[in-house]
Design an enzyme around this catalytic site. Sequence first.
Site, PDB file in Angstrom:
ATOM      1  N   SER A   1      38.791  -7.244  -5.610  1.00 46.19           N
ATOM      2  CA  SER A   1      39.390  -8.542  -5.308  1.00 46.19           C
ATOM      3  C   SER A   1      38.370  -9.505  -4.715  1.00 46.19           C
ATOM      4  O   SER A   1      38.381 -10.705  -5.008  1.00 46.19           O
ATOM      5  CB  SER A   1      40.546  -8.370  -4.316  1.00 46.19           C
ATOM      6  OG  SER A   1      41.436  -7.364  -4.724  1.00 46.19           O
ATOM      7  N   THR A   2      37.485  -8.989  -3.865  1.00 43.27           N
ATOM      8  CA  THR A   2      36.513  -9.833  -3.180  1.00 43.27           C
ATOM      9  C   THR A   2      35.539 -10.480  -4.150  1.00 43.27           C
ATOM     10  O   THR A   2      34.992 -11.547  -3.873  1.00 43.27           O
ATOM     11  CB  THR A   2      35.754  -9.009  -2.123  1.00 43.27           C
ATOM     12  OG1 THR A   2      36.710  -8.417  -1.242  1.00 43.27           O
ATOM     13  CG2 THR A   2      34.797  -9.857  -1.315  1.00 43.27           C
TER      14      THR A   2
ATOM     15  N   TYR B   1      43.136   2.602  -6.044  1.00 41.44           N
ATOM     16  CA  TYR B   1      43.091   1.404  -5.196  1.00 41.44           C
ATOM     17  C   TYR B   1      44.532   1.003  -4.904  1.00 41.44           C
ATOM     18  O   TYR B   1      45.212   0.417  -5.742  1.00 41.44           O
ATOM     19  CB  TYR B   1      42.325   0.289  -5.907  1.00 41.44           C
ATOM     20  CG  TYR B   1      42.181  -1.012  -5.154  1.00 41.44           C
ATOM     21  CD1 TYR B   1      42.522  -1.145  -3.813  1.00 41.44           C
ATOM     22  CD2 TYR B   1      41.668  -2.140  -5.799  1.00 41.44           C
ATOM     23  CE1 TYR B   1      42.369  -2.351  -3.147  1.00 41.44           C
ATOM     24  CE2 TYR B   1      41.504  -3.351  -5.145  1.00 41.44           C
ATOM     25  CZ  TYR B   1      41.856  -3.450  -3.820  1.00 41.44           C
ATOM     26  OH  TYR B   1      41.702  -4.654  -3.168  1.00 41.44           O
TER      27      TYR B   1
ATOM     28  N   LYS C   1      41.510   4.217  -1.977  1.00 42.80           N
ATOM     29  CA  LYS C   1      41.226   3.090  -1.092  1.00 42.80           C
ATOM     30  C   LYS C   1      42.580   2.636  -0.563  1.00 42.80           C
ATOM     31  O   LYS C   1      43.392   2.078  -1.300  1.00 42.80           O
ATOM     32  CB  LYS C   1      40.524   1.960  -1.841  1.00 42.80           C
ATOM     33  CG  LYS C   1      40.210   0.763  -0.945  1.00 42.80           C
ATOM     34  CD  LYS C   1      39.704  -0.425  -1.733  1.00 42.80           C
ATOM     35  CE  LYS C   1      39.501  -1.614  -0.795  1.00 42.80           C
ATOM     36  NZ  LYS C   1      39.275  -2.874  -1.551  1.00 42.80           N
TER      37      LYS C   1
ATOM     38  N   THR D   1      44.658   0.336   1.354  1.00 43.47           N
ATOM     39  CA  THR D   1      44.763  -0.992   1.951  1.00 43.47           C
ATOM     40  C   THR D   1      46.232  -1.270   2.242  1.00 43.47           C
ATOM     41  O   THR D   1      46.928  -1.974   1.509  1.00 43.47           O
ATOM     42  CB  THR D   1      44.166  -2.060   1.025  1.00 43.47           C
ATOM     43  OG1 THR D   1      42.845  -1.653   0.637  1.00 43.47           O
ATOM     44  CG2 THR D   1      44.070  -3.403   1.730  1.00 43.47           C
TER      45      THR D   1
ATOM     46  N   ASP E   1      39.901  -4.232   7.215  1.00 44.78           N
ATOM     47  CA  ASP E   1      38.755  -4.290   8.125  1.00 44.78           C
ATOM     48  C   ASP E   1      39.200  -4.380   9.584  1.00 44.78           C
ATOM     49  O   ASP E   1      38.556  -3.831  10.478  1.00 44.78           O
ATOM     50  CB  ASP E   1      37.880  -5.504   7.798  1.00 44.78           C
ATOM     51  CG  ASP E   1      37.495  -5.588   6.334  1.00 44.78           C
ATOM     52  OD1 ASP E   1      38.019  -4.794   5.522  1.00 44.78           O
ATOM     53  OD2 ASP E   1      36.676  -6.450   5.988  1.00 44.78           O
ATOM     54  N   GLU E   2      40.296  -5.102   9.813  1.00 45.29           N
ATOM     55  CA  GLU E   2      40.773  -5.333  11.175  1.00 45.29           C
ATOM     56  C   GLU E   2      41.434  -4.105  11.795  1.00 45.29           C
ATOM     57  O   GLU E   2      41.739  -4.092  12.991  1.00 45.29           O
ATOM     58  CB  GLU E   2      41.737  -6.525  11.209  1.00 45.29           C
ATOM     59  CG  GLU E   2      42.952  -6.408  10.316  1.00 45.29           C
ATOM     60  CD  GLU E   2      42.736  -6.968   8.918  1.00 45.29           C
ATOM     61  OE1 GLU E   2      43.664  -7.634   8.421  1.00 45.29           O
ATOM     62  OE2 GLU E   2      41.666  -6.742   8.319  1.00 45.29           O
TER      63      GLU E   2
ATOM     64  N   SER F   1      35.874  -6.676   2.653  1.00 42.38           N
ATOM     65  CA  SER F   1      35.208  -7.927   2.294  1.00 42.38           C
ATOM     66  C   SER F   1      34.336  -8.458   3.423  1.00 42.38           C
ATOM     67  O   SER F   1      33.235  -8.966   3.182  1.00 42.38           O
ATOM     68  CB  SER F   1      36.248  -8.976   1.893  1.00 42.38           C
ATOM     69  OG  SER F   1      37.198  -9.163   2.932  1.00 42.38           O
TER      70      SER F   1
END
EC number: 4.1.3.3
Length: 290
Positions: free
Chosen positions: A44-45, A133, A161, A163, A187-188, A204
Site C-alpha cells: 500500500s505504501t 497480508y 503481516k 495489520t 507502527d504505532e 510505512s
Amino acid sequence: MKGIYSALMVPYNEDGSINEKGLREIIRYNIDKMKVDGLYVGGSTGENFMISTEEKKRVFEIAIDEAKDSVNLIAQVGSINLNEAVELGKYVTKLGYKCLSAVTPFYYKFDFSEIKDYYETIVRETGNYMIIYSIPFLTGVNMSLSQFGELFENEKIIGVKFTAGDFYLLERVRKAFPDKLIFAGFDEMLLPATVLGVDGAIGSTYNINGIRAKQIFELAKNSKIDEALKIQHTTNDLIEGILSNGLYQTIKEILKLEGVDAGYCRKPMKKISQKQIEFAKELHKKFLKN
C-alpha cells in the site's frame, strides 16, 4: 527473515510516472540510514493499487537491483485480479525474490473458500513462499484463528503481516502457530505486538523512523519495556503528526528534507500543499533532525 522491514515508498513524477532515480535513493536511505532488516516491496505504501502491472514489475526490478543481497525482500503481488497476482508472482520469483506476500482479495465479499483458493493458486503457480497480508480495516476481510490455521496447513504459506488492532487474535495466532512468521503491521503498536511475540514488523513510517522502530523491537525482546515505551511514545507523537498532515505526502516531504528525491504521490492522491510542507518541516525538526 525476521526483523524490521520498511514498506517501501515509491516516488512519482508530477506526470504520474515512476521516479526511478528517487526510488533508488529511497531504497539506499532505508538500507544505509535506517538500517532496516528488509524491504516490503509493492504494498500500500508504494501506492501499488493505483499503478499498472508493468509499472509494478519495474518497481520490483529496481528494488532487487538496488538492494541486491544486502537486506531481505518480500514482494507483495496481491490483486483482486488473480491472473495478475500469479503473473507478478512468477515474475518476481524469476527476478530472485525468495518470498511473496498477497493482500487478501477485497471489494467483493469473497467467502473463505475463495480466499483460500486465491492463496493456494498463487503458491502453486509460483512455487514460492507466501506471507498473508491481513489488513481488515481496508479490505473488510476478517479471518479467524481457524481460518489462519487452514491456510497455514500449506507449508509454503509461512506467515502473516498482521495489520489489525485485535491483539487477542494476535496472541492466539502466536500461541497456535509458533513456527510461523508474524509481522506487526501497525507502527504505532509495535511495542505491545513485540511483547506478544511477533517476529518483526512492516511499516510505512519506518522509511523515516526505522532506527527508533529497531530500538523498540530490540528493547522489548530483551524485556526492557520502560525504555521501549519511552521510544514508542516519541514514535507515536511523530505518527500522530504525520497522520494529521497526510500520511504519504508527509513521509515523502520528510525524505526530501533528508536529501532524498522522494517525488510526489500518484493521483488521485492530492499534491502536497504549502501548509502541509511547513508542518512536515516542523515534524522533521522536532523528531528527526540530527
